[in-house]
Each structure stands twice: as structure tokens, then as C-alpha cells.
Design an enzyme around this catalytic site. Sequence first.
Site, short mmCIF file in Angstrom:
data_model
loop_
_atom_site.label_atom_id
_atom_site.label_comp_id
_atom_site.label_asym_id
_atom_site.label_seq_id
_atom_site.Cartn_x
_atom_site.Cartn_y
_atom_site.Cartn_z
N ARG A 378 24.38 5.85 1.24
CA ARG A 378 23.33 6.08 2.24
C ARG A 378 23.75 7.16 3.23
O ARG A 378 22.91 7.86 3.77
CB ARG A 378 23.05 4.78 3.00
CG ARG A 378 22.38 3.69 2.18
CD ARG A 378 21.82 2.62 3.10
NE ARG A 378 21.38 1.46 2.35
CZ ARG A 378 22.06 0.33 2.27
NH1 ARG A 378 23.21 0.21 2.88
NH2 ARG A 378 21.59 -0.70 1.59
N VAL A 500 14.31 4.40 -2.55
CA VAL A 500 15.56 4.00 -3.18
C VAL A 500 16.63 3.64 -2.16
O VAL A 500 16.56 4.01 -1.00
CB VAL A 500 16.08 5.10 -4.13
CG1 VAL A 500 15.08 5.38 -5.23
CG2 VAL A 500 16.37 6.39 -3.35
N GLU A 501 17.65 2.92 -2.63
CA GLU A 501 18.79 2.45 -1.82
C GLU A 501 18.32 1.70 -0.57
O GLU A 501 18.82 1.92 0.53
CB GLU A 501 19.72 3.61 -1.46
CG GLU A 501 20.48 4.15 -2.66
CD GLU A 501 21.74 4.89 -2.27
OE1 GLU A 501 22.37 4.53 -1.27
OE2 GLU A 501 22.09 5.84 -2.97
N GLY A 502 17.36 0.84 -0.76
CA GLY A 502 16.81 0.06 0.34
C GLY A 502 15.52 0.66 0.82
O GLY A 502 15.52 1.74 1.41
#
Length: 824
Positions: A378, A500-502
Site C-alpha cells: 500500500r 484493490v488492496e482494500g
Amino acid sequence: MSVAIPFLAFLFAGAFAAYHRLRLAVWAALTACLLLACWLLGASPAATAVAALLVALVALPLLLPGIRKPYITAPLLGFYTRILPPLSDTERTAIESGTVGFEGQLFSGKPDWSQLLSQPKPELTAEEQAYLDGPCEQLCRMVDDWDITHVRADLPPEMWEFVKTQGFFGLNIPKEYGGLGFSALMNHKVIQKLASISSVVSSTVGVPNSLGPAELLMHYGTEEQKRHYLPRLADGTDVPCFALTGPFAGSDATSIPDYGIVAMGEWGGAQVLGIRLTLNKRYITLAPVATLVGVAFRMYDPDGLLGDKPDIGISLALVPADTPGLEIGRRHFPLNTPFQNGPIHGEGVFVPLSQLIGGEDYAGRGWQMLMECLSIGRSITLPSTASGGAKMAAVVTGAYARIRKQFGLSIGRFEGVQEALSRIAGKAYAISALSQATAAAVSRGENPAVPSTIAKYHCTEMGREVVKDAMDVHGGKGIILGPRNYLGRGWQATPISITVEGANIMTRSLMIFGQGAILCHPWVLKEMKAAQLEDPAQRLEEFDKYLFRHIGAAISNAVRAFWYGLTFAKVGRAPGDAYTRRFYRKLDRYSATLAVMADTSMLLLGGKLKFKESLSGRLGDVLSQLYICSAMLKRYQDEGAPEGDQPLLAWAVHDAVNKIETALSLALRNFPIRPMGWLLWLLVFPLGRRAQAPGDRLSRRAAALLMTPCDARARLAEGVFLTPCANNPAGRIDSYLPKVVLAEPVERKFLKALKHSDIEALEFAGQLEEGVREGWITAEERAQLEELRAMTLDAITVDDFDPAELRSAGYARLHGTPGARAAA
């Protein structure tokens, strides 16, 4: 009046001591001295005595441990234990997985700016800069994004080979394992540059260098695993992917339904103890081309082959793609930006225990491993992608707005367009500073859990706003796809980064403040740990130590927030130069306000706070904007405080401060306990709100920077691919700007003469010829205007196609259309 003076002295001493965070004993001594002076100067003896008694009643019980601990601390410990929000093991792991950097100062209410400003300027090594200017530049020159996204739906073979052989998959793998050993800052610079020309290429390079087998192996792998896999990953022999999300487990990785049963099985021709996996994953980037799959699953040992714990917990394993039972499905098609992405399925997939990342010792520790490594991804991949796209869009949209004319004027002269350009400029500046700040934190060895979520959310959200405004300025140029379009794919790809990624909604409403309020708070996590100690005496001792420091800080923050509210943050010491000092004061004010709001919310709502997602999201917005402003001020200092950057910095800070006050206003107006919301409003905004969005004059200055060749514009464009080659229309348009500016006076002179003449020629070439003949322009100026017309035509031209060229290969197979087959 003599009666009131001692009480005024009492209040003044308290406010002064609280503002400057003086110790309790110092406050008592200072108040005593003031009361003595009041008495000597003729104040009412009775009032002075009452004020002195108040000082004694407050100070003595708190200063004497024999009174404080049993009669004050112990009851408060009991109350605290009752309101303490229950934390699951997964929540505790998530909270404790990261480190705290300067963001902790923003929660203190009195940031130590020297901690931020003394950090070294983020800089690449000579080797890293050479790679950025060499192989990375060469890779960008190879990119034909239309060919990648429309014709092939993939990178061409020669580009895959170049990416592998030039080490793009091993940017951060140590040299001893065959990688390039570059820093996280270099990773950020590479992804930023690639994203400015193709999001497909940047994601292809970014994923192996963020969350994936290599990152996990470097942190947790056994030496045997590192020596076998890392060289293969570094040179592209193995292409990795990491299978985490599935249909029933997206952002909530703790609910993974995929499982592995400890059992005996065959591996390498021998019977060994291992795990038999059943999994169903989707949205896995690089899965269709992967040769090595990292898998997250819940591990069970029902037969007790490893011990007496049947549910071992979330674990991570490496599975070669050719393992029997593992099926890599067909490709997903993410919004016309076809990076390699697809599902993975498996049933009865057997791997030995040696394939667990970190070996058997790390069985069941997968959640901790993921939390510690997710923040790295992130921090770099998605913020850097947003930065590359935003910076490219900013400078090219500025150039286009200067080149493109309507009604005889550059469209950038219209105030509506200037408003859009100013938003693009300010947000691109903020994204650039924020993405670099988090990458620099990783380079310093930090694991910035909270800043990574701030960067992921706000870089991608601001990136979405930048590309929206850029599309509006470009109009038809932006919506017609083809080789000349440099914005359309970015517009289509923006929701991918948001998701994506949360997912961003969850990131904002649950993670930023939810994690930050505990991890970044100076005292809360320490108090929680103290309250959970088993030894009663030690528990009381530790809790006492932290509790009263917390109370003192809370009182100080309330006083500081009120004082700054009364003075509109125009009074007080602050770092910075004459231009930026006012910005630091504003951040001091809102840091104190955030601390007050956080303490009040946690005290009154306790465990219910985690379910108040609107309140959590708004307080997260305050923390985020404070961190973004800090990153921008650090960047401004690192660049040598250039005067030319001031419009960009000022626009972005005013925008952030307006967002802070808006978030605070909404939080207070909707505070779950309404009377407390009203009281907090009087404390935070005693004279009302004053922050406003950036004004028109400032917006015009920011917009002008994008349309004018200057150092500030060059600094904003630094790190993106703007080389004017055949496959980079954005770079060509950007390169035209200096020539366009030089040609404008000639163009105005020619158009003015043309307007007042009886010229007969209707075509531009004929008009130029007559202009030279009549002496309006020289032959050199004619050549200049011809070049200007050619550059303008290149900038505004869009693509068109034979219908067969737009039909897919699938259409050709179904209908047997010759033209479609040829296009495919």
C-alpha cells in the site's frame, strides 16, 4: 475586582501550564507564586485562600503516590477495563504490525516538527538513477499502450523478455540472491515512471515487487527457500503471483474459506508430511502467466500430526503452478486495462510442509505476515501508480490547454478550465509528495501501517479526481480511444486502484482512524497493554504511569485547540519560513483538535466507536489531511523552498485545511452524544469556521504554472516519462509547449492583420503566403506558424478505424469475418 483576581490568576496559570505542557508540580508552584503576588498586591485574602485551597486539592492527591494510586488510579483502572474495546487476535495483530513515524506526532496535539524536517531528503543512489535513466527509460520507449491494451491484451514477447532480463521483477531482492537490491524509494520511482505511460506495464512490474512471494520470502523465508526461489524470481525464471482474495473473502482476509489439511502425501517421489489444499481464488494479478503461486489459507490438523491444536490458523505456502490439482483459470478482463489477472482453483493440491513460507515455524502466523507486508504494497505500488498518472495528466493537460484554442483563445484562458487545471495541479502536487513520503518511510526501515492506508486511499482518490478533470479539459480528445489517446485507459483503470488492496470505502471508514487511534496515539496502546498485565501491582504501576500523562496531554490539547480557535492559529511559535509558518500553525491547531476529538470519542463511546464508521471516517479524514500537508511541507523544504512552487503548495494546503474543517464540522454536528457535540463545537470553533477552499486568484496562479514552461512545472513533471517518441503522444504534446509559447506573439500579429485585410486566400497555406508577400510576417515567422499548425494538429487529432479493426478475435471466430480475422 480584588475577589476575581486570584481566580483569574488560577485560570491563567492553568492555561499557561497546559498550553506549554508543564509538569503538575511546576503548575502548582507557578500558581502559588501568582497567588502570593495577588495577596501582596491587595487581592481579597479570602479569595486568595480559596484559590490556594483549590490548588492544594488538585495537586496534593495527584503528586503523592500513596494517595493517587489506591484512591484515584485503581478506580480509574477498573472503569477503563470495562470500557476497553474488545480486540480479537486478528485486530491486535493488525494494530501492532506496523511502526509509528511522524504520524504519531500528529496525534499528540503538539507535533515536534523537527522530527519531520530533520529526516534526510529522499534521494536515489547513483546506481539507481542510472537504472532509472537506462533500462527503465528504455522499457518506457518500448511501450505501445494501444497495442498492449487493444491489439494483444498483453505485453509483447520482447517486452516480457526485457522485463525479466533487466531485473524489473527483482528491484528490491538483495544482490546476494540475484536481485538489484534497490531501495523502496527506487521502487516508487520505477512504478511512477512506468505508470505515466502504461498502467498495464506498471502493474506487471509492481505486483512482484510488493505483496507476493519475494517480499514474504525476504522477511520470513528459510535460508533454503531464499536461495532457491529468490534468484529465480529476480531473473524471471519464475513469475510470481499471490492468491489472497476469493469470492467469499475480499477485504476481510481473516474470513478466508480456503483450507489445508495436514496429511501425508507424495512429493518428489517420496511420502512426506504436508498440506492438502482446497482453494478458490479470484482477482489474482499475474495468475495467468505465473509459475509460482503464493497461497493464503486456513491450516487444520484434525489428526494431530503436528500437535494438539486442530485449527492452526492462517498460513502461507508456495505452490508451483504445475502442481497436480492446481488449476489456473481463464483471464479476468479489468476495465479495458488487460493486465494479467485471473482466478485460481485447487482441490487436493498437496505440498510438503517445507513449502510453507518460513517453514513449519511460521504455520498459523500468516495473518501477521500479511499485515506486515500489506502495508509495504500500500505504501508504494498504488500511490506510485497514482502519482505517475496524475503528474503526467497535469503537465500534458496544461500543455494541451495552451495549445487548444476555441473562440480565438487558448482554452486555458477560460476561467472554468482554469478551475479544473488548478485542481489538477494542486492534487498532483499533493499526490507526488504523499507517495514519496510513504516510500521514503519504507526506505528508512519503517513499516508505516497507518501512512500506507492514508497514501493508498488518498492517492487513488485524488488520482481519480485528477483524471476526471483532465478528461473534461480534453473533451473529445479524451474520449476517442486509439494510439493517440493518452488519458482514456487511465480513466478506465482508475476504479481498479480504488478497489484493490482494500476497497477505499472500507479503508477510509474502518482502517485509517480505527488503526491510527490506537497505534499512533501516544498513550492508548500503552494503557491497553498495561491494563492487560497479569501481575496486579505491575498493572497498577504501569497504568498509573501512562494514565496521568494521557490526562495531562488531553487537558493541554483542549487548551491549545481553544486558543488556536480564538486566534485562528495566527499566534504561536512555528517552524518554517515567512511563507510557510502560517501553514505549520494551522496544522498545530488541527493536531490538537484531532487529539481532543479522538480522546473524547474513545472515552464516551468505548468499544462502540468501531461501529461508528461515519465518525471514524471523518476523523480519519482529519488525520489524513494533516499527514498529507506534512508530506507537502517536507517536500517543499527538501526542494529548497522554491518560490515558484508556492502557488501549488498554497492551493493544496488550503484545499486540505478546508477538508479538515468540513470533516470536523460533520463529525461534531453528527456526534452520537449530541450535547457533547455542541460543547466540542464551542471548544473547536469558538468563533466559527473560517477555512475556505482555494480562491480564484490562487487557482489562476496554479493553473498558469501548468501552461507555462518554468522550473515549478519541471519539478512537478520530474520522474514521469515525457520523452517525445512515436508511441508517446503525451510526451510529444508536452514537448510542443515551449515552441507554442514562442509562436503566440507571431500568431496574434498574423491573426490581427488577417482580420483587417481583404485577403482572398481561404486555406491556411495561402494566407501565410500572402502574409509574407504583404509584409505582415517574415519568412522565418511563416515557418514558425506552419510548425505551430502542425503541432496543434498533432495535439488535437484523434484516431479512426475500419469497423473490422475494432472487432475482437472472438467475433471473427464466431462469424468468420475476413477483416476481423485480419485485425485479430
